[in-house]
Design a protein around this motif. Structure first.
Motif, mmCIF file in Angstrom:
data_model
loop_
_atom_site.group_PDB
_atom_site.id
_atom_site.type_symbol
_atom_site.label_atom_id
_atom_site.label_comp_id
_atom_site.label_asym_id
_atom_site.label_seq_id
_atom_site.Cartn_x
_atom_site.Cartn_y
_atom_site.Cartn_z
ATOM 1 N N GLU C 78 0.813 -1.220 0.000
ATOM 2 C CA GLU C 78 0.000 0.000 0.000
ATOM 3 C C GLU C 78 0.839 1.260 0.000
ATOM 4 O O GLU C 78 0.308 2.373 -0.029
ATOM 5 C CB GLU C 78 -0.921 0.004 1.235
ATOM 6 C CG GLU C 78 -2.109 -0.911 1.087
ATOM 7 C CD GLU C 78 -3.065 -0.760 2.268
ATOM 8 O OE1 GLU C 78 -4.242 -1.138 2.096
ATOM 9 O OE2 GLU C 78 -2.653 -0.283 3.324
ATOM 10 N N ASP C 534 -12.456 12.492 10.822
ATOM 11 C CA ASP C 534 -11.599 11.389 10.391
ATOM 12 C C ASP C 534 -11.359 11.466 8.899
ATOM 13 O O ASP C 534 -12.264 11.764 8.134
ATOM 14 C CB ASP C 534 -12.259 10.041 10.724
ATOM 15 C CG ASP C 534 -12.342 9.834 12.220
ATOM 16 O OD1 ASP C 534 -13.358 9.273 12.676
ATOM 17 O OD2 ASP C 534 -11.412 10.234 12.920
ATOM 18 N N VAL C 535 -10.118 11.162 8.510
ATOM 19 C CA VAL C 535 -9.809 11.046 7.079
ATOM 20 C C VAL C 535 -9.007 9.780 6.879
ATOM 21 O O VAL C 535 -8.419 9.246 7.819
ATOM 22 C CB VAL C 535 -8.999 12.254 6.548
ATOM 23 C CG1 VAL C 535 -9.803 13.531 6.661
ATOM 24 C CG2 VAL C 535 -7.683 12.374 7.266
ATOM 25 N N ALA C 536 -9.004 9.292 5.625
ATOM 26 C CA ALA C 536 -8.209 8.101 5.328
ATOM 27 C C ALA C 536 -7.214 8.423 4.234
ATOM 28 O O ALA C 536 -7.544 9.057 3.235
ATOM 29 C CB ALA C 536 -9.129 6.972 4.887
ATOM 30 N N ASN C 539 -2.177 4.731 3.031
ATOM 31 C CA ASN C 539 -1.783 3.652 3.937
ATOM 32 C C ASN C 539 -1.898 4.067 5.393
ATOM 33 O O ASN C 539 -1.226 3.533 6.258
ATOM 34 C CB ASN C 539 -0.356 3.177 3.622
ATOM 35 C CG ASN C 539 0.642 4.326 3.618
ATOM 36 O OD1 ASN C 539 0.266 5.481 3.572
ATOM 37 N ND2 ASN C 539 1.915 3.987 3.676
ATOM 38 N N TYR C 540 -2.774 5.030 5.645
ATOM 39 C CA TYR C 540 -2.968 5.429 7.033
ATOM 40 C C TYR C 540 -4.391 5.929 7.239
ATOM 41 O O TYR C 540 -5.096 6.268 6.303
ATOM 42 C CB TYR C 540 -1.981 6.536 7.421
ATOM 43 C CG TYR C 540 -2.129 7.823 6.615
ATOM 44 C CD1 TYR C 540 -1.343 8.066 5.505
ATOM 45 C CD2 TYR C 540 -3.068 8.797 6.974
ATOM 46 C CE1 TYR C 540 -1.478 9.225 4.768
ATOM 47 C CE2 TYR C 540 -3.220 9.954 6.239
ATOM 48 C CZ TYR C 540 -2.412 10.168 5.136
ATOM 49 O OH TYR C 540 -2.546 11.309 4.396
ATOM 50 N N ASP C 541 -4.795 5.935 8.506
ATOM 51 C CA ASP C 541 -6.050 6.590 8.896
ATOM 52 C C ASP C 541 -5.692 7.737 9.821
ATOM 53 O O ASP C 541 -4.768 7.631 10.620
ATOM 54 C CB ASP C 541 -6.959 5.597 9.641
ATOM 55 C CG ASP C 541 -7.350 4.431 8.768
ATOM 56 O OD1 ASP C 541 -7.127 3.274 9.187
ATOM 57 O OD2 ASP C 541 -7.851 4.680 7.655
ATOM 58 N N GLN C 562 -2.771 16.769 11.333
ATOM 59 C CA GLN C 562 -3.360 15.436 11.432
ATOM 60 C C GLN C 562 -2.644 14.607 12.474
ATOM 61 O O GLN C 562 -1.470 14.799 12.744
ATOM 62 C CB GLN C 562 -3.218 14.689 10.098
ATOM 63 C CG GLN C 562 -4.082 15.199 8.987
ATOM 64 C CD GLN C 562 -3.853 14.400 7.708
ATOM 65 O OE1 GLN C 562 -2.893 13.650 7.611
ATOM 66 N NE2 GLN C 562 -4.739 14.561 6.754
ATOM 67 N N ARG C 564 -1.950 10.782 12.512
ATOM 68 C CA ARG C 564 -2.103 9.615 11.653
ATOM 69 C C ARG C 564 -1.751 8.332 12.373
ATOM 70 O O ARG C 564 -0.856 8.312 13.211
ATOM 71 C CB ARG C 564 -1.164 9.719 10.454
ATOM 72 C CG ARG C 564 -1.467 10.860 9.548
ATOM 73 C CD ARG C 564 -0.502 10.844 8.385
ATOM 74 N NE ARG C 564 -0.742 11.979 7.501
ATOM 75 C CZ ARG C 564 0.013 12.285 6.464
ATOM 76 N NH1 ARG C 564 1.066 11.530 6.189
ATOM 77 N NH2 ARG C 564 -0.259 13.329 5.719
ATOM 78 N N TYR C 566 -0.555 4.731 10.950
ATOM 79 C CA TYR C 566 -0.236 3.958 9.763
ATOM 80 C C TYR C 566 -0.682 2.521 9.983
ATOM 81 O O TYR C 566 -0.410 1.920 11.023
ATOM 82 C CB TYR C 566 1.270 4.045 9.456
ATOM 83 C CG TYR C 566 1.604 5.346 8.774
ATOM 84 C CD1 TYR C 566 1.738 6.516 9.506
ATOM 85 C CD2 TYR C 566 1.724 5.416 7.393
ATOM 86 C CE1 TYR C 566 1.993 7.722 8.882
ATOM 87 C CE2 TYR C 566 1.989 6.615 6.751
ATOM 88 C CZ TYR C 566 2.119 7.761 7.496
ATOM 89 O OH TYR C 566 2.366 8.951 6.878
ATOM 90 N N ARG C 567 -1.374 1.976 8.998
ATOM 91 C CA ARG C 567 -2.090 0.724 9.221
ATOM 92 C C ARG C 567 -1.166 -0.449 9.474
ATOM 93 O O ARG C 567 -1.503 -1.354 10.213
ATOM 94 C CB ARG C 567 -2.984 0.409 8.016
ATOM 95 C CG ARG C 567 -4.109 1.411 7.910
ATOM 96 C CD ARG C 567 -5.064 1.121 6.774
ATOM 97 N NE ARG C 567 -5.729 2.361 6.380
ATOM 98 C CZ ARG C 567 -5.704 2.887 5.169
ATOM 99 N NH1 ARG C 567 -5.068 2.269 4.193
ATOM 100 N NH2 ARG C 567 -6.316 4.033 4.908
#
Lengths: 176, 148, 652
Positions: C78, C534-536, C539-541, C562, C564, C566-567
């Motif tokens: 990703e 919230d934003v996406a 490769n992170y939320d 932000q 963040r 990272y997923r």
């Protein structure tokens, strides 16, 4: 004339220092408490918060203080070793539960076994700061006169116990 | 870096980046400025490349709390530093203490400056007595332009 | 299969460094034209093979080949493409391959651009560069190969450290390495001169442009690193005196001294052995920097690896490389004494002071960085040496140097005559003092005497740097690239100093908690949180807040900091919202949620901070201009033919 050799001389000295420095353990910090009286505390007891656990309870005898927490992976690793050391009965192990929650700590001891004669509850970490704790697990050896004589950072193992702790224990009276 | 990663593992999720104080600032600006100054003089022992002001580690948070309490209790800067080094050793100070093992470090700036100036003056003194003729032809650069 | 090809290419590339070194050095020593010609062939071959090897690694990242251990450790499917490619140099092994590639490119450049240099010299230079490449190639092949396989292959990678997922990663390391490695060129020239036993002004003229260009890249690399850390970490700091930052700064200081020392050697044939020593030291510090970063011998957040085995290899390399160079120096330096002099007040003595102070500063930084190691190795305790020490220690030699800069720029060779320039300099100093007092009282408010001193020096140096080019323009005199370059570089330094003095004296920050609708105040600005949501990302939320900044009721900016997560690596990271203007930066960073929609925020006000990097880049630009002075590009064929005939070798 000889001054042209100074640069290469300085390099040699530098390289020598680096060579020595390469193998050194940078992670572990020496404790300024070694040789000093153990910091005194009196904290609620894990398992029975109405009771207190204090350093005064262990005056006149040598003991081990083990700093642990349920969120600490290394503490889980060393737990069986602690149980074995406690089983040998040479010296009591006192627990210091650091930055944790009472019910989690109690559950941990119930589920995995309790090597401690008593565990002090230090959720805010104030006592830990007095002992210079900067990570878990850490294990201290305190002699019968109340002086801190050794600190081990990182999970305990039987090897460390026999190589580092026991020799020191033998040199000092277990009881005064 | 390894200790920092270890701390992160130990403390589950620790935010990377700057620590932001959640406790309210001192109402007395002198105390607040002492707090801001001292928290930048102390090293975080978990994330070791940061001051306790910047670090997100839980130990840094605890030490900041301790610092706040000591300032509020009226302790002097020296007393606070001694408090910290009694527990964590000299390592925790980013400004090395003036001790027998650090006098060379602290004397060095002035020593090097003096030594350098003396050496420079000796060389200049020697060169001033020599003729300033240009070097023989086969050694001269035909620079053509530029004075630099 | 590609990875094995890359590995094989690397082995071949290493093999080619050996004939490059042998034919280069032996060919020059025994004056064999055929051997010397072969050196260049080896150089080209080595470059091609190294490039192929590097391309194979990049391709593995491009194709998400997670059967390669290095790719699996540093990438993820990703991860946006540009970071996937840049991840090639995101960790130890790949960055070393980049180092080798950059070295091969520099060597190729030297081979290509040395038509005006006698072949004997060029061959030796290429030979030495070949030895250096051999060392690094061997290092990669034996201890740090990026081509190791992972079996069974990972399903997906561990992702690149989120802090590195930024355009800074794409530019900072390559530029930094180009600078470090570029210093190997004056190093090689120094060795060549010592082996031949001949060092003259012509030699200095060959070396200067190479040194300048390397210095330019190093300046840009360090500046980019500082800027990247500033906005990526969002903590408002631009320099922390971390061991790795110091490791990059020390070669820069020595390279700066070298540039100035070369000027004296070229113009007057003086300071020869000193220039040699600086050339050796500059590259040695580059190698030392690599050692410090990869061996774990000093603690640093920036450290690539803490592997004593790798550390031992680099230490051995450093010992051999610098040790043999310095031994050669001890043997040959007495040859280069000159019996010419200069007056106490002359350009030469100003440049001598410049060098002494720069070297002094370097030694102090080295001492501070290594002092904890020294004490620990001698069992004298564990201490820390941090910014409180370095900021004092650095200023002590640097303040005198900056004070000498304005008069030094206008000093003449051999015997400086300040009769005409005295008045100009005096007037400019008066203007600087007045300007500084105005800035330090009326504009920004009183801070300290040091602030006024800093402002004064910055303005004085800046104005003094402009005197020469402006007066030449007005008198319609010629302006060489050297003069323009020097002025621009010194002007850049002045701008840098202005930025530092302002920001360090007048920055403000505060930690507060805000929830949507609330406002906080800092430095005359009002910060209102207007939105939180919230934003996406790819490769992170993230949780993003919108902060509206106003001043006197008028909207100044809207920023979107932000927080963040990272997923893959799951570490939270803060992305600061920055409003950048030339006069000031305003930063907002998000801390942690405090419940009930409130978040802790850090607000920062940094006046003139942009001038720090703008000044530094201007310095680099000046160096670039100077490197292209016509006299470096004109083939002085008369000189070369004479010298070549004397040596009995055909000029290349």
């Amino acid at each position: 004339m000889w001054r042209y050799l100074i640069p290469v001389g300085l390099l040699a000295a530098l390289v020598a220092f680096f060579f020595v420095g390469l193998g050194r353990d940078k992670e572990t910090l020496p404790s300024p408490l070694i040789g000093k009286p153990a910091p005194q505390f009196s904290l609620p007891r894990v398992g029975d918060p109405t009771q207190n656990v204090s350093t005064a309870d262990f005056a006149g005898q040598a003991y081990v203080l083990n700093v642990w927490a349920t969120w600490c992976v290394g503490c889980r690793q060393e737990h069986d070793t602690l149980l074995e050391i406690a089983g040998r009965g040479e010296v009591p192990i006192v627990g210091l539960n650091w930055k944790d929650e009472m019910d989690l700590a109690q559950e941990w001891l119930r589920r995995l076994g309790n090597p401690y004669v008593a565990t002090a509850f230090d959720p805010e970490g104030r006592v830990a700061i007095d002992w210079g704790v900067y990570g878990a697990p850490e294990t201290f050896l305190i002699d019968a006169s109340g002086k801190v004589i050794y600190k081990h950072v990182a999970p305990m193992s039987i090897d460390v116990w026999e190589r580092e702790f026991l020799p020191l224990l033998k040199k000092t009276p277990v009881r005064e | 870096m390894k200790t920092c990663v270890l701390a992160i593992l130990l403390l589950m999720i620790v935010p990377l980046g700057h620590a932001i104080d959640t406790a309210p600032a001192f109402s007395d600006p002198v105390q607040q400025s002492r707090y801001e100054h001292l928290s930048r003089e102390l090293r975080c022992l978990q994330c070791r490349s940061e001051t306790i002001a910047d670090s997100n580690a839980s130990l840094a948070e605890d030490l900041r709390r301790q610092l706040r309490e000591l300032i509020a209790a009226g302790k002097s800067d020296d007393e606070i530093m001694t408090y910290m080094t009694d527990r964590y050793g000299d390592y925790v100070r980013y400004r090395p203490a003036m001790k027998s093992n650090t006098w060379l470090l602290w004397a060095a700036p002035v020593l090097f400056l003096l030594a350098g100036c003396i050496a420079a003056f000796v060389v200049i003194g020697r060169k001033a007595k020599l003729p300033d003729d240009d070097l023989p032809a086969d050694d001269r650069a035909r620079t053509g332009m530029g004075d630099v | 299969m590609t990875v094995e090809l890359g590995h094989f290419a690397l082995i071949l590339a290493f093999c080619l460094t050996l004939p490059q070194a042998f034919f280069g050095l032996a060919g020059a020593a025994w004056r064999k034209p055929h051997w010397m010609a072969l050196t260049k062939n080896a150089v080209v071959g080595h470059f091609v093979l190294t490039a192929i090897s590097f391309a194979c690694l990049v391709y593995a990242f491009y194709r998400n080949d997670f059967s390669v251990l290095y790719v699996a450790s540093n990438s993820n499917s990703e991860l946006p493409t540009m970071y996937r490619l840049a991840a090639t140099w995101g960790a130890h092994e790949g960055s070393l391959l980049l180092w080798l590639l950059v070295q091969s490119i520099w060597t190729l450049a030297v081979a290509g651009f040395s038509r005006s240099i006698p072949e004997v010299v060029t061959s030796r230079v290429l030979g030495v560069l070949g030895l250096i490449s051999a060392g690094f190639a061997l290092f990669i092949l034996t201890t740090s190969s990026p081509f190791e396989r992972l079996w069974p292959a990972a399903l997906d990678g561990r992702d690149l450290n989120p802090l590195l997922q930024d355009p800074g990663l794409i530019f900072h390391p390559p530029m930094q390495y180009t600078g470090y490695i570029g210093l190997s060129v004056p190093f090689a020239f120094a060795i060549a001169a010592m082996l031949e036993g001949k060092l003259d002004s012509v030699w200095a003229r060959w070396v200067r442009p190479w040194t300048n260009v390397a210095w330019v890249f190093l300046t840009c690399g360090i500046t980019l690193g500082s800027w990247w850390a500033y906005y990526e970490l969002g903590w408002g700091g631009w320099w922390f005196w971390d061991a790795v930052e110091n490791a990059s700064f020390m070669p820069w200081l020595i390279a700066t001294a070298l540039i100035h020392s070369l000027a004296v050697t070229e113009k007057r044939g003086l300071f020869k052995s000193w220039t040699l020593l600086l050339a050796i030291t500059a590259f040695s510090l580059s190698v030392l920097g690599t050692f410090l970063v990869r061996s774990g011998v000093v603690e640093s957040v920036h450290a690539f690896a803490s592997d004593p085995t790798r550390g031992l290899f680099i230490l051995t390399f450093l010992t051999i490389c610098s040790g043999s160079a310095l031994a050669l120096y001890a043997w040959r330096a007495p040859l280069f004494r000159s019996d010419t002099g200069f007056a106490p007040l002359s350009r030469e003595s100003f440049l001598l002071m410049n060098n002494v102070l720069l070297v002094g500063a370097t030694l102090l930084i080295l001492l501070g960085t290594l002092y904890p190691l020294f004490l620990d190795a001698l069992d004298l305790g564990r201490i820390s040496v941090g910014p409180p020490y370095f900021s004092i220690a650095f200023l002590i030699p640097m303040l005198p140097m900056v004070m000498l800069l304005a008069p030094g720029m206008h000093a003449g060779w051999k015997r400086a005559n300040f009769d005409r320039t005295k008045r100009t300099l005096g007037v400019l100093l008066a203007i600087a003092v007045v300007g500084a007092i105005v800035l330090g009282t009326v504009v920004y408010g009183w801070h300290s005497v040091m602030t006024i001193v800093g402002f004064t020096l910055a303005i004085w140096v800046g104005l003094a740097a402009l005197v020469d080019p402006v007066s030449r323009l007005l008198k319609r005199q010629s302006l060489s690239a050297s003069i323009v370059g020097m002025s621009v570089a010194h002007l850049g330094l002045a701008l840098f100093m202005l930025g530092v003095a302002t920001t360090e004296s007048y920055r403000r920050e505060t930690d507060i908690s805000l929830s949507p609708g609330q406002t906080a105040e800092l430095g005359g600005f009002q910060f209102t949180m207007t939105r939180l949501g919230d934003v996406a990302g790819p490769n992170y939320d993230a949780v993003e807040s919108e902060i509206r900044i106003t001043r006197d009721g008028k909207e100044v900016a809207v920023v979107h900091p932000q927080k963040r997560t990272y997923r893959v690596q799951k570490n939270p990271m803060t992305e600061a919202g920055i409003d950048s203007r030339w006069t000031r930066h305003l930063l907002v960073s998000m801390g942690a949620p405090l419940g009930d929609g409130a978040w802790s925020l850090r607000l920062q006000y940094k006046p003139m901070v942009q001038f720090i990097w703008f000044g530094a880049f201007t310095m680099a630009f000046g160096g670039l201009i100077a490197a292209f002075d016509r006299r470096y590009r004109v083939r002085v064929t008369a000189d070369a033919t004479q010298a070549a005939t004397a040596a009995g070798v055909r000029t290349a």
